[in-house]
Design a protein around this motif. Structure first.
Motif, mmCIF file in Angstrom:
data_model
loop_
_atom_site.group_PDB
_atom_site.id
_atom_site.type_symbol
_atom_site.label_atom_id
_atom_site.label_comp_id
_atom_site.label_asym_id
_atom_site.label_seq_id
_atom_site.Cartn_x
_atom_site.Cartn_y
_atom_site.Cartn_z
ATOM 1 N N THR A 1 -20.265 10.030 -14.457
ATOM 2 C CA THR A 1 -21.384 10.764 -13.869
ATOM 3 C C THR A 1 -21.288 12.257 -14.183
ATOM 4 O OG1 THR A 1 -21.713 9.072 -12.197
ATOM 5 C CG2 THR A 1 -22.526 11.261 -11.658
ATOM 6 N N THR A 2 -20.057 12.807 -14.183
ATOM 7 C CA THR A 2 -19.884 14.198 -14.622
ATOM 8 C C THR A 2 -20.445 14.378 -16.024
ATOM 9 O OG1 THR A 2 -17.770 14.287 -13.413
ATOM 10 C CG2 THR A 2 -18.196 16.044 -15.015
ATOM 11 N N ALA A 3 -20.099 13.446 -16.907
ATOM 12 C CA ALA A 3 -20.490 13.581 -18.313
ATOM 13 C C ALA A 3 -22.010 13.545 -18.471
ATOM 14 C CB ALA A 3 -19.837 12.471 -19.143
ATOM 15 N N VAL A 4 -22.655 12.584 -17.811
ATOM 16 C CA VAL A 4 -24.107 12.475 -17.976
ATOM 17 C C VAL A 4 -24.808 13.672 -17.315
ATOM 18 C CG1 VAL A 4 -26.153 11.050 -17.586
ATOM 19 C CG2 VAL A 4 -23.988 9.961 -18.200
ATOM 20 N N ALA A 5 -24.264 14.132 -16.176
ATOM 21 C CA ALA A 5 -24.863 15.299 -15.511
ATOM 22 C C ALA A 5 -24.784 16.526 -16.420
ATOM 23 C CB ALA A 5 -24.152 15.573 -14.183
ATOM 24 N N LEU A 6 -23.644 16.723 -17.068
ATOM 25 C CA LEU A 6 -23.507 17.857 -17.983
ATOM 26 C C LEU A 6 -24.461 17.707 -19.166
ATOM 27 C CD1 LEU A 6 -19.645 18.458 -18.003
ATOM 28 C CD2 LEU A 6 -21.391 20.182 -17.508
ATOM 29 N N ALA A 7 -24.545 16.487 -19.692
ATOM 30 C CA ALA A 7 -25.440 16.248 -20.828
ATOM 31 C C ALA A 7 -26.878 16.601 -20.442
ATOM 32 C CB ALA A 7 -25.342 14.795 -21.296
ATOM 33 N N ALA A 8 -27.277 16.204 -19.220
ATOM 34 C CA ALA A 8 -28.641 16.484 -18.768
ATOM 35 C C ALA A 8 -28.842 17.985 -18.592
ATOM 36 C CB ALA A 8 -28.916 15.748 -17.458
ATOM 37 N N ALA A 9 -27.885 18.638 -17.917
ATOM 38 C CA ALA A 9 -28.049 20.070 -17.626
ATOM 39 C C ALA A 9 -28.019 20.923 -18.892
ATOM 40 C CB ALA A 9 -26.962 20.528 -16.655
ATOM 41 N N LEU A 10 -27.260 20.486 -19.888
ATOM 42 C CA LEU A 10 -27.111 21.283 -21.114
ATOM 43 C C LEU A 10 -28.105 20.868 -22.198
ATOM 44 C CD1 LEU A 10 -23.207 21.181 -21.257
ATOM 45 C CD2 LEU A 10 -24.597 23.215 -20.778
ATOM 46 N N GLY A 11 -28.913 19.869 -21.914
ATOM 47 C CA GLY A 11 -29.869 19.392 -22.915
ATOM 48 C C GLY A 11 -29.175 18.803 -24.135
ATOM 49 N N ALA A 12 -28.099 18.058 -23.901
ATOM 50 C CA ALA A 12 -27.354 17.467 -25.023
ATOM 51 C C ALA A 12 -28.191 16.396 -25.715
ATOM 52 C CB ALA A 12 -26.051 16.858 -24.526
ATOM 53 N N GLU A 13 -27.844 16.194 -26.995
ATOM 54 C CA GLU A 13 -28.527 15.184 -27.796
ATOM 55 C C GLU A 13 -28.240 13.794 -27.224
ATOM 56 O OE1 GLU A 13 -27.387 15.968 -31.849
ATOM 57 O OE2 GLU A 13 -27.282 13.815 -32.227
ATOM 58 N N ARG A 14 -26.981 13.573 -26.872
ATOM 59 C CA ARG A 14 -26.635 12.346 -26.186
ATOM 60 C C ARG A 14 -25.268 12.452 -25.523
ATOM 61 N NH1 ARG A 14 -25.518 7.417 -30.346
ATOM 62 N NH2 ARG A 14 -23.778 8.253 -31.518
ATOM 63 N N CYS A 15 -24.978 11.464 -24.698
ATOM 64 C CA CYS A 15 -23.700 11.423 -24.018
ATOM 65 C C CYS A 15 -22.939 10.214 -24.547
ATOM 66 C CB CYS A 15 -23.943 11.284 -22.516
ATOM 67 S SG CYS A 15 -22.430 11.297 -21.561
ATOM 68 N N GLU A 16 -21.718 10.449 -25.011
ATOM 69 C CA GLU A 16 -20.930 9.338 -25.552
ATOM 70 C C GLU A 16 -19.783 9.031 -24.592
ATOM 71 O OE1 GLU A 16 -21.840 10.477 -30.216
ATOM 72 O OE2 GLU A 16 -19.835 10.865 -29.437
ATOM 73 N N ILE A 17 -19.648 7.780 -24.230
ATOM 74 C CA ILE A 17 -18.604 7.371 -23.296
ATOM 75 C C ILE A 17 -17.579 6.559 -24.085
ATOM 76 C CG2 ILE A 17 -18.084 6.042 -21.194
ATOM 77 C CD1 ILE A 17 -20.001 8.192 -20.416
ATOM 78 N N TYR A 18 -16.378 7.092 -24.240
ATOM 79 C CA TYR A 18 -15.349 6.363 -24.983
ATOM 80 C C TYR A 18 -14.373 5.722 -24.013
ATOM 81 C CZ TYR A 18 -17.395 8.250 -29.120
ATOM 82 O OH TYR A 18 -18.294 8.528 -30.107
ATOM 83 N N THR A 19 -14.095 4.446 -24.248
ATOM 84 C CA THR A 19 -13.370 3.676 -23.252
ATOM 85 C C THR A 19 -12.486 2.630 -23.937
ATOM 86 O OG1 THR A 19 -13.772 2.103 -21.445
ATOM 87 C CG2 THR A 19 -15.526 2.330 -23.037
ATOM 88 N N ASP A 20 -11.897 1.733 -23.139
ATOM 89 C CA ASP A 20 -11.006 0.735 -23.741
ATOM 90 C C ASP A 20 -11.741 -0.558 -24.086
ATOM 91 O OD1 ASP A 20 -11.402 0.075 -21.126
ATOM 92 O OD2 ASP A 20 -9.284 -0.048 -20.580
#
Ligand code: ASP
Ligand code: MG
Length: 408
Positions: A155-174
């Motif tokens: 949720t931190t990552a997507v919130a930052l992506a939204a606030a900063l107008g990022a192109e996309r949010c990438e979630i890297y996981t196992d």
């Protein structure tokens, strides 16, 4: 320069060599000409260990103190990752949640983000730096540190992506992406190239490992979220607003099978059948933030009813304690509970208005001799509560029965 937010989960930064390899990935993205804001979870099982440690000191640690303690997990990983980026020759800086401008309400342990003050992050980006933000944490207006709830770094990552107008949010996981069912249970489960937000929301709240609030945020701000492995170079799954080119009524289809074993049922017997009773039963639960999922009410001949509902198993002790008081107040009969249940769901778009999906699900379960305890439907899912010991088999049968193992 276009901006990407990348989030790395706890297992991706579990030790020094993994942190170095994550640094390599972030660096490669920077080299490809993008700005990167990285968000990290705490290393491995750090958060669990900190909670355990706190509980050995105090069985119910003070929520404010616990939040400040838990926030240290992400501070460790974000500073180490920043050091790793610097040794690789990149300009990088770590920021705690507060420094990154994450402002939340005061609900310790499951704080919600009010806004992101982006000035500091923007300044650092302008200096050409890579930024590593500690996930899972923010601060109140009074600068008390809060955490967003387990798994909250998504949720931190997507919130930052939204606030900063990022192109996309990438979630890297196992895991390598989102599957039509849990691959540990259904070996022929397929990885999806993409999925809509709403369907993902159902799959996320039923087992797949993403913080559901991150999907809601992604949907609200239309941020494409790409979920992929942090270890392999394989293609992941894009969660986005799906543009569907197929003829309208052909779009109705089953996307995946979800399940949840964190299910318990409470039954209140002989509830007086008069207005206001359901409110009296459920208001106390709502007040303590216990969410109730499936609710079934049976009317009987003698003007009393039985009401059964499910809560998460973790909430069962508290819910039972509350129900005991309510049952006395309203003059109901017995209170019984069952914590050997699980739910299995067929998730897809437009199912509610399409005849046949529910009956097909029930037939498949019946043919597998799986008894259905409770049923709920929403626009995009049909869920059945079954015995936990049968849930894995139910997932397999439904995956096959709805032909999810075949290429679409
Ligand atoms: N470290 C926190 C947790 O384990 C947050 C996260 O992993 O996203 O819940
Ligand atoms: Mg974690």
């Amino acid at each position: 320069m276009s901006l990407i937010v990348q989030k790395y989960g706890g297992s991706s930064v579990a030790d020094a060599s993994k942190i170095l390899s994550v640094a390599g990935r972030i660096g490669a993205t920077k080299d490809s000409g993008k700005d990167v804001v990285a968000v990290v979870s705490a290393m491995g099982d750090t958060t669990d260990e900190l909670i355990e440690l706190a509980q050995t000191i105090s069985p119910q640690p003070d929520p404010r103190e616990l939040d400040l303690l838990l926030s240290t997990g992400e501070l460790v990983s974000c500073t180490l990752l920043t050091m790793a980026l610097r040794t690789l020759g990149y300009q990088a800086i770590s920021l705690s949640g507060v420094q990154a401008g994450i402002r939340t309400d005061t609900t310790h342990g499951k704080a919600r983000i009010h806004r992101v003050e982006t000035e500091r992050v923007r300044q650092e980006l302008e200096l050409g730096r890579l930024i590593v933000v500690a996930g899972f944490q923010g601060a109140t207006e009074d600068l008390d540190v809060t955490t967003l709830g387990r798994g909250g770094s998504d949720t931190t990552a997507v919130a930052l992506a939204a606030a900063l107008g990022a192109e996309r949010c990438e979630i890297y996981t196992d895991v390598e992406g989102i599957y039509t069912a849990d691959p540990r249970i259904v070996p022929e489960a397929r990885k999806m190239a993409d999925i809509g937000y709403q369907e993902m929301l159902e799959l996320a709240s039923y087992g797949a490992k993403m913080h559901p609030r991150s999907i809601e945020l992604g949907a609200a701000f239309q941020i494409p979220i790409y979920v992929a492995s942090s270890f392999k170079e394989t293609q992941g799954t894009l969660i986005h607003q799906k543009a569907d080119e197929r003829p309208m009524e052909d779009r109705i289809k089953v996307t995946g099978i979800a399940y949840d074993t964190n299910v318990a049922k409470i039954t209140v017997r002989s509830v007086p059948d008069r207005p206001g009773i359901a409110a009296a039963l459920f208001e106390p639960l709502a007040q303590t933030g216990t969410s109730v999922d499936t609710i079934v009410q049976n009317t009987s001949v003698d003007r009393t009813t039985d009401i059964s509902f499910t809560v998460s198993r973790t909430d069962l002790p508290m819910a039972l304690a509350q129900m005991e008081t309510v049952v006395q107040e309203i003059g109901a009969g017995d209170l019984v509970s069952d914590d050997t249940l699980a739910s299995v769901s067929v998730v897809g778009s437009g199912m509610q208005n399409t005849p046949g999906y529910a009956s097909r699900m029930f037939r498949i379960l019946a043919d597998g001799a799986i008894n259905i305890d409770m049923i709920t439907t929403s626009e995009i899912r049909i869920s059945c509560v079954v015995k936990e010991e049968q849930v894995a088999e139910a997932v397999r049968l439904l995956h096959r029965g709805f032909q999810l193992d075949e290429e679409p």
